[in-house]
Design an enzyme around this catalytic site. Sequence first.
Site, PDB file in Angstrom:
ATOM      1  N   LYS A 100      -1.753  -1.585  -3.734  1.00 26.69           N
ATOM      2  CA  LYS A 100      -2.727  -0.502  -3.772  1.00 26.69           C
ATOM      3  C   LYS A 100      -1.929   0.770  -3.965  1.00 26.69           C
ATOM      4  CE  LYS A 100      -5.979   2.121  -0.911  1.00 26.69           C
ATOM      5  NZ  LYS A 100      -6.573   2.277   0.437  1.00 26.69           N
ATOM      6  N   TYR A 112       0.867  -1.193   0.000  1.00 22.47           N
ATOM      7  CA  TYR A 112       0.000   0.000   0.000  1.00 22.47           C
ATOM      8  C   TYR A 112       0.893   1.229   0.000  1.00 22.47           C
ATOM      9  CZ  TYR A 112      -3.645   3.227   1.814  1.00 22.47           C
ATOM     10  OH  TYR A 112      -4.515   4.262   2.007  1.00 22.47           O
TER      11      TYR A 112
END
Length: 302
Positions: free
Chosen positions: A161, A133
Site C-alpha cells: 500500500k 504499507y
Amino acid sequence: MFKGSIVALITPMNKKGMVCVSSLKKLINYHVNSGTSAIVALGTTGETATLTNAERSHVIELILKFSTGRIPIIVGTGTNSTAEGVSMTKSLEKSGVAACLSITPYYNCPTQEGLYRHFRTIAESTNLPQILYNVPLRTGVDLLPMTIKRLANIKNIIGIKEATGDLLRITEIKKLVQEDFLLLSGDDATALNFMELGGCGVVSVTANIAAYQMANLYGLFQNGKIDQARLLNQKLMNLHQTLFIEPNPIPVKWAAKQLGLIHNDVLRLPMTSLTKVNHVVVQQALKDADCFLNTGVYTCLT
C-alpha cells in the site's frame, strides 16, 4: 481478492468510548452489500494506535464473526517493534484473516537495511500473506523502491500500500518488481491515476462513506470505461480531499455518523471531534458526491 476498492475501516465507538458492536456489524454488512473488495481492519483509519491489545483482538473477532466469510479481512499488524510485529502476526495465523498490512516502523526512523530486516523477519515467521504499507507523512520514514524490490523477492510479501501520493513512485516500483506484486494506492485523490499507471486498487478512506461509488469506480476502470471512471472520480474529488481537512479519521467518522452508518462519531484522545466550522464543509462534500442525509438513513445515488 486484494484488488479494487478496499476499505480502510473506521472503528466505531459508543458514547462511553468503547467499541460499538452494533455499528461495527452494520458497517460490515454495508461493505458486503456495496461491493467493497476487502476490509482493512485496525489500520490508521481504525485508530489502532489508541486501542489496547485486548480491544484489537476483540475487533478482529467481531469483524470475522460479522463478515462470515463474505469478504476478505486484512488486519493491520504494523508496529515499530519487530518482535511485537512477529508476535501479533503469528497470533492471527489460525484466525481466518486473509492477510496482514504492515506499516513501516514509526518514530524509530530505521535505515533502509533496518526496514528490510524488519519486514523480512516478520514475513519469515508466518505463512500469512504480508502487504507492506508506506506512509511517510505519518511515520517519518520512507520505504524506498530498491528496498521494496528486495522485499518483493520474499514469497509471502505480496504487495504494498503506497500512500506517498507521488505518482512517479508507482512507475519506479513497477519496473523493479514482478508483475504479480500488488500495487495498492493509499491516497484516494490520486488512486485512479495510480491504477492507470499499473496499480490494482486502493485502500480507501472514502469507501467508508461512499462504498458503492468507490466499488463502481474500480469496476468502470477494470471494464475499460475510463472516461466514465474519470467522471465519477471527479464527482468524488471534493470528498476525497475534504476527508483530510482535519487529521484522519476525524472527518470520515463525523460523516459516517451523519449518514447513519454508525451511532456516534466518538474518537479516542488525542483525536477530537470535527470542529463545527468544518461541518458545513464536509456536508457539502457529501452532497457533491451524491451522499445524502435522510433522517439517519444513508441513501447513495450514483
